[in-house]
Design an enzyme around this catalytic site. Sequence first.
Site, mmCIF file in Angstrom:
data_model
loop_
_atom_site.group_PDB
_atom_site.id
_atom_site.type_symbol
_atom_site.label_atom_id
_atom_site.label_comp_id
_atom_site.label_asym_id
_atom_site.label_seq_id
_atom_site.Cartn_x
_atom_site.Cartn_y
_atom_site.Cartn_z
ATOM 1 N N SER A 43 0.831 -1.211 0.000
ATOM 2 C CA SER A 43 0.000 0.000 0.000
ATOM 3 C C SER A 43 0.862 1.255 0.000
ATOM 4 O O SER A 43 2.008 1.251 0.463
ATOM 5 C CB SER A 43 -0.906 0.023 1.232
ATOM 6 O OG SER A 43 -1.677 -1.148 1.308
HETATM 7 N N1 SAH Z 1 -1.061 -4.745 3.954
HETATM 8 C C1 SAH Z 1 -0.334 -5.093 2.760
HETATM 9 C C2 SAH Z 1 -1.115 -4.736 1.513
HETATM 10 C C3 SAH Z 1 -1.116 -5.867 0.551
HETATM 11 S S1 SAH Z 1 -2.290 -5.789 -0.756
HETATM 12 C C4 SAH Z 1 1.055 -4.461 2.768
HETATM 13 O O1 SAH Z 1 1.344 -3.656 3.658
HETATM 14 O O2 SAH Z 1 1.862 -4.801 1.904
HETATM 15 C C5 SAH Z 1 -3.636 -6.698 -0.069
HETATM 16 C C6 SAH Z 1 -3.375 -8.129 0.318
HETATM 17 O O3 SAH Z 1 -4.626 -8.670 0.741
HETATM 18 C C7 SAH Z 1 -2.874 -9.032 -0.799
HETATM 19 O O4 SAH Z 1 -1.686 -9.635 -0.408
HETATM 20 C C8 SAH Z 1 -3.998 -10.047 -0.961
HETATM 21 O O5 SAH Z 1 -3.548 -11.342 -1.301
HETATM 22 C C9 SAH Z 1 -4.641 -10.026 0.400
HETATM 23 N N2 SAH Z 1 -6.014 -10.516 0.444
HETATM 24 C C10 SAH Z 1 -7.020 -10.302 -0.446
HETATM 25 N N3 SAH Z 1 -8.141 -10.920 -0.045
HETATM 26 C C11 SAH Z 1 -7.848 -11.546 1.135
HETATM 27 C C12 SAH Z 1 -8.579 -12.364 2.024
HETATM 28 N N4 SAH Z 1 -9.857 -12.693 1.799
HETATM 29 N N5 SAH Z 1 -7.954 -12.824 3.133
HETATM 30 C C13 SAH Z 1 -6.649 -12.536 3.377
HETATM 31 N N6 SAH Z 1 -5.898 -11.762 2.564
HETATM 32 C C14 SAH Z 1 -6.489 -11.279 1.454
#
Ligand code: SAH
Length: 225
Positions: A75
């Site tokens: 993010s």
């Molecule tokens: N907080 C992260 C942002 C990653 S993007 C950071 O700081 O890098 C969002 C993430 O949410 C992705 O890795 C994706 O695989 C995950 N995601 C999407 N749907 C999800 C779900 N139902 N349960 C767990 N993770 C999920």
Amino acid sequence: MIHRRKLGAIPRGIGMTSQGTRDRLVARLRSKGIADEMVLKAIATVPRHEFVDEALSSRAYEDSALPIGLSQTISQPWVVARMTEVLLQGGKLDKVLEVGTGSGYQAAVLSLLVPRVFTVERIEELLKQSRRRFHRLGLNNIISRYADGHIGWASQAPFDGIIVTAAATQVPLELTDQLAEGGVLVLPLERNGGQRLLSIRKTEEGLEETDLGGVIFVPMLSGLS
Ligand code: SAH
């Protein structure tokens, strides 16, 4: 009174690499309205370049989202700071849940501010990489799980705060159920063809929603990958 882990006690492994560039990022976030000094200090401390591929490390302190593979992104720092700031306004925080570990960066920022951070990720490869980063940086108060975050983490509930870092189509009921009274759920929600960042506070009377503005997140998906 909000309980926060003392930032003086930085875990071993967090070095001073790129401190100048991190400080410039913090100045930028401050100018874009982030006011919580503890959050700014955490951003100044966590080495974001450790959470992206080496090829992208020169861009790690730009205020932008970056690809982390498998169609996912780390993010944008402003969004991480804003969501963390909103979460901390919820009162005393002992344990928080993050849905969407991704690179692990948001969890790392939280780990400097909250005693216990639980985080779940549905893509195993990403979780493996982020666990290696937590270990390398000595962030021992992050507990992670390979799971679909729609169901939260019932055995660890209630949480004082929950952050979802992928956009849901509706607020998952399990997550509001697993929120302690007085706690806040911060999540991006698909609405009218766009995404809104919402803060949902659980009160004695029910759930109170605040719209924090438009955002862009990857979608929250079901099942494991
Ligand atoms: N907080 C992260 C942002 C990653 S993007 C950071 O700081 O890098 C969002 C993430 O949410 C992705 O890795 C994706 O695989 C995950 N995601 C999407 N749907 C999800 C779900 N139902 N349960 C767990 N993770 C999920």
